[in-house]
Design a protein around this motif. Sequence first.
Motif, PDB file in Angstrom:
ATOM      1  N   ARG A   3       0.848  -1.191   0.000  1.00  0.00           N
ATOM      2  CA  ARG A   3       0.000   0.000   0.000  1.00  0.00           C
ATOM      3  C   ARG A   3       0.885   1.243   0.000  1.00  0.00           C
ATOM      4  N   ILE A  29      -6.007   4.116  -6.574  1.00  0.00           N
ATOM      5  CA  ILE A  29      -7.265   4.498  -5.930  1.00  0.00           C
ATOM      6  C   ILE A  29      -7.210   6.008  -5.720  1.00  0.00           C
ATOM      7  N   ALA A  31      -8.552   9.279  -4.398  1.00  0.00           N
ATOM      8  CA  ALA A  31      -9.462   9.761  -3.354  1.00  0.00           C
ATOM      9  C   ALA A  31     -10.339  10.896  -3.862  1.00  0.00           C
ATOM     10  N   ILE A  34     -13.146   9.394  -5.952  1.00  0.00           N
ATOM     11  CA  ILE A  34     -14.129   8.743  -5.086  1.00  0.00           C
ATOM     12  C   ILE A  34     -14.952   9.784  -4.327  1.00  0.00           C
ATOM     13  N   ARG A  92     -13.308   6.425   2.634  1.00  0.00           N
ATOM     14  CA  ARG A  92     -12.550   5.327   3.250  1.00  0.00           C
ATOM     15  C   ARG A  92     -13.237   3.983   3.009  1.00  0.00           C
ATOM     16  N   SER A  95     -12.743   3.004  -0.627  1.00  0.00           N
ATOM     17  CA  SER A  95     -11.348   2.612  -0.834  1.00  0.00           C
ATOM     18  C   SER A  95     -11.088   1.222  -0.280  1.00  0.00           C
ATOM     19  N   HIS A 110      -2.608   4.781  -3.340  1.00  0.00           N
ATOM     20  CA  HIS A 110      -3.704   5.636  -2.879  1.00  0.00           C
ATOM     21  C   HIS A 110      -3.328   7.093  -3.169  1.00  0.00           C
TER      22      HIS A 110
END
Length: 402
Positions: A3, A29, A31, A34, A92, A95, A110
Amino acid sequence: MLRIGLTGGIGAGKSTVAARLAEHGAVVIDADKIAREVVAAGTDGLAEVVAAFGQSVLTPEGDLDRPAMAKIVFDDEQARTRLNGIVHPRVRACSAELVAGAALDAIIVHDVPLLVETELAPAFHLVLVVHAPAESRIQRLVARGMTETDALARIASQASDEQRRAVADVWLDNGGWPEQVQATADALWAQRLVPFEANVRLRRTVHWQPRLVEADPSWPEQALRLRNRIGLAAGGARVDHIGSTAVPGLPAKDVIDLQLTVQSLGDADAMADALADAGFPRRSDVNADTPHSIDPDPEHWRKRFHQAADPGRLVNLHVRVSGSPGWRFALLFRDWLLAEDEVRAEYLRIKQAAAAAHPEGRHAYADAKEPWFAGTLPTAEDWARRTGWTPLAAGVDRPPHH
């Protein structure tokens, strides 16, 4: 699974780095993406935003009016906190679903613009910070249609360069051509991220034979990042920076030594998997320190020993029981060296002689120093009595963030 936290100020070029890592196979991913999705039209997230801030934050089409929302929260910390309380938990959760669906050997990046502000750094194996000079960032933002005044205000509202440096395991300079930072990302992927992921997944530590080098003033900062990461994995247990790299100005092998305090070896064993998942697998072949005269019982010197899986940062993690002689000696020795110039100079001579005699033998180098430790331990204990030193004295590092 590895990660990676990727962050940087607005206009620094995170997207360039994220896209390059995605080309290599990283699962990115985003943020921000999202965060837009969880308050899209028709979502319960948007409904909660409207309930909190009113219909004025909606466009005629029923979407979130982002400029209007930004105007409300930009200078109002309470409003910003309220909005974040709606959006961040949903980000969160989403994710976490994406991580759960990734392959076991995935390298997950991330992309988190507010990673520093939300204090998320310890949750990642590594944090990458993309940096560009403010002038370059302003030019990029103006080219996107933002006014220079707004660009300056956005930059000023975010974490400072110093705050980002404090969490950065890797600092990526994106002040030049995109191809330059892309080449850096290429090397990072091949030389560090890919082997790091394999080591974490296979529970492997890094084999090393470093040489004695001049003191690196960034060692304490690096140690603090590692302590925060380990402390989180260990449920908030105490983690101290010990050994030569904890003594400013003292040449040492470029290996960060840390001590994790546990109440029993059973506790140490119970957290072994969590430490391995965080990037610090256990070495089963090391289970004790060398006993010294202050307590000759070998059972009292038992410990657990972990090392880093990260090929870019060598770490020894000594897991010792609180109050045990090895635990006490590690803290005492560090603080004694910090306090006594002559002792520090003598120890450096011992280190240099051992390194010269055993240039290729890591264990032989350590063994060569043991007689000096044994001979000076009574003097260190005398210093502790004279000064009133205890393991909880002011010389002990502050506990890690958790």
